[in-house]
Motif scaffolding. Structure first.
Motif, PDB file in Angstrom:
ATOM      1  N   ASN A   1       1.439 -78.222  46.268  1.00  0.00           N
ATOM      2  CA  ASN A   1       2.043 -77.875  47.741  1.00  0.00           C
ATOM      3  C   ASN A   1       1.706 -76.415  47.948  1.00  0.00           C
ATOM      4  OD1 ASN A   1       3.408 -77.693  50.251  1.00  0.00           O
ATOM      5  ND2 ASN A   1       5.337 -77.676  49.241  1.00  0.00           N
ATOM      6  N   TRP A  31       6.623 -65.104  56.535  1.00  0.00           N
ATOM      7  CA  TRP A  31       7.476 -65.638  55.819  1.00  0.00           C
ATOM      8  C   TRP A  31       8.554 -64.667  54.881  1.00  0.00           C
ATOM      9  CZ3 TRP A  31       7.598 -65.141  50.098  1.00  0.00           C
ATOM     10  CH2 TRP A  31       8.433 -65.702  49.527  1.00  0.00           C
ATOM     11  N   ASP A  46       1.709 -74.745  50.572  1.00  0.00           N
ATOM     12  CA  ASP A  46       2.572 -74.147  51.598  1.00  0.00           C
ATOM     13  C   ASP A  46       3.961 -73.864  50.931  1.00  0.00           C
ATOM     14  OD1 ASP A  46       0.730 -74.162  53.724  1.00  0.00           O
ATOM     15  OD2 ASP A  46       1.608 -76.055  54.251  1.00  0.00           O
ATOM     16  N   ASP A  47       4.131 -73.937  49.549  1.00  0.00           N
ATOM     17  CA  ASP A  47       5.181 -73.622  48.972  1.00  0.00           C
ATOM     18  C   ASP A  47       4.986 -72.105  48.776  1.00  0.00           C
ATOM     19  OD1 ASP A  47       7.307 -73.118  47.100  1.00  0.00           O
ATOM     20  OD2 ASP A  47       7.133 -74.804  45.923  1.00  0.00           O
ATOM     21  N   HIS A  48       5.382 -71.372  49.498  1.00  0.00           N
ATOM     22  CA  HIS A  48       5.208 -70.009  49.650  1.00  0.00           C
ATOM     23  C   HIS A  48       5.974 -68.862  48.558  1.00  0.00           C
ATOM     24  CE1 HIS A  48       2.902 -70.647  52.799  1.00  0.00           C
ATOM     25  NE2 HIS A  48       3.883 -70.559  54.084  1.00  0.00           N
ATOM     26  N   ARG A  82      -1.280 -67.917  55.137  1.00  0.00           N
ATOM     27  CA  ARG A  82      -0.516 -69.110  55.858  1.00  0.00           C
ATOM     28  C   ARG A  82       0.589 -69.015  56.673  1.00  0.00           C
ATOM     29  NH1 ARG A  82      -1.901 -73.777  53.105  1.00  0.00           N
ATOM     30  NH2 ARG A  82      -3.518 -73.267  51.503  1.00  0.00           N
ATOM     31  N   ASP A  83       1.457 -67.610  56.504  1.00  0.00           N
ATOM     32  CA  ASP A  83       2.631 -67.555  57.165  1.00  0.00           C
ATOM     33  C   ASP A  83       2.924 -65.808  56.877  1.00  0.00           C
ATOM     34  OD1 ASP A  83       5.074 -67.061  58.216  1.00  0.00           O
ATOM     35  OD2 ASP A  83       5.989 -68.716  57.389  1.00  0.00           O
TER      36      ASP A  83
END
Length: 303
Positions: free
Chosen positions: A230, A267, A232-234, A263-264
């Motif tokens: 995953n 976050w 996007d599992d920051h 990505r973000d």
């Protein structure tokens, strides 16, 4: 100052001025304070100027006080019309009028500017020249991972220059490399307030903060698999970056943090970017590696 036609008293004053001001000013910055017993503002300024000049004496600053009632000829030569009048003299010539500096902060600001511009000889400069090769040696040992020897070098230099920001930074970072974080913090806590603001000390603080956050991980395969499953599992990626940093792999750690930002960037209140900044500070903002990583960060932020 010519002495032809002067009274014996004026000749003595000129000779004293040459001895106390002109000759020492060849290599030092002489602060000449014109004052008088009856001058109220002089009495207010005296503690300030004496304190600052005493503090700056290792930097090559010396204070000379001249009573205008006893040295009228000298005061006239400097065109003193009111007191207190304060001049900075270097190589026999006035280089600045410091009369408007009435607080410690103002006077220090003037002196710092002058010392940065003039070739003043001082104990401090001589000491810096002496310890510079030792600081370089300590930094090279740290870079090579020879942390025990680096610590030994910085401890020895610290005994010579206990309030030097670069020495304290190297000492603290060597302790960090040896996982002695409380001792590293103690080294920085003992520094004077003005030295503690130095960028080199910020570098050591960042190294301590990173070490506090990071936990060495013997096997990162599990967290790496989690990130791969995953992307996007920051939180997992941030944990991976911390493990990489703790294991000494700053390249991959930076890559993972940059990926989170890509990505973000917002976050966890910008945690990845903040961690990158700590990593940059701990490495040294002038380091070529940091410059390269900052370019990558800018490309992501402004793409």
């Amino acid at each position: 100052m010519a002495t032809l036609g002067l009274s014996d008293g004026d000749k003595a004053a000129v000779e004293a001025f040459r001895r106390d001001v002109v000759d020492p000013s060849r290599t030092s910055l002489i602060i000449v304070d014109f004052w008088a017993e009856w001058c109220g503002p002089c009495k207010q300024l005296t503690p300030v100027i004496e304190k600052v000049c005493a503090e700056y004496e290792p930097k090559g600053v010396k204070l000379v006080k001249i009573n205008v009632d006893e040295n009228k000829f000298i005061a006239a030569q400097f065109r003193v019309q009111s007191i207190p009048t304060v001049y900075a003299v270097f190589q026999g010539q006035p280089v600045a009028d410091l009369s408007q500096a009435r607080t410690e902060g103002q006077l220090k600001q003037f002196l710092d500017q002058l010392l940065a511009q003039l070739p003043i000889e001082s104990d401090e400069k001589a000491q810096l020249q002496e310890i510079a090769p030792l600081i370089e040696m300590g930094e090279e040992l740290l870079t090579a991972g020879d942390n025990e020897r680096a610590l030994s070098v910085f401890e020895q230099v610290g005994a010579m220059a206990p309030d030097n920001a670069e020495v304290a930074s190297g000492h603290a970072r060597a302790l960090v490399a040896l996982a002695r974080l409380d001792e590293a913090e103690a080294v920085l806590a003992e520094l004077p307030a003005d030295v503690a603001k130095d960028q080199a000390v910020d570098r050591a603080r960042a190294a301590i903060a990173l070490a506090r956050d990071a936990r060495p991980v013997s096997d990162l395969s599990g967290i790496e698999a989690k990130v791969a499953a995953n992307p996007d599992d920051h939180e997992a990626r941030f944990e991976l970056a911390g493990g990489l940093m703790a294991n000494g792999d700053r390249d991959r750690a930076a890559e993972e943090l940059l990926e989170i930002v890509r990505r973000d960037r917002e976050w966890n209140d910008g945690a990845a970017r903040a961690q990158l900044v700590k990593l940059f500070e701990a490495t040294g903002l002038e380091d070529p590696w940091v410059a390269a990583q900052r370019r990558k960060l800018s490309q992501i932020l402004f793409a």
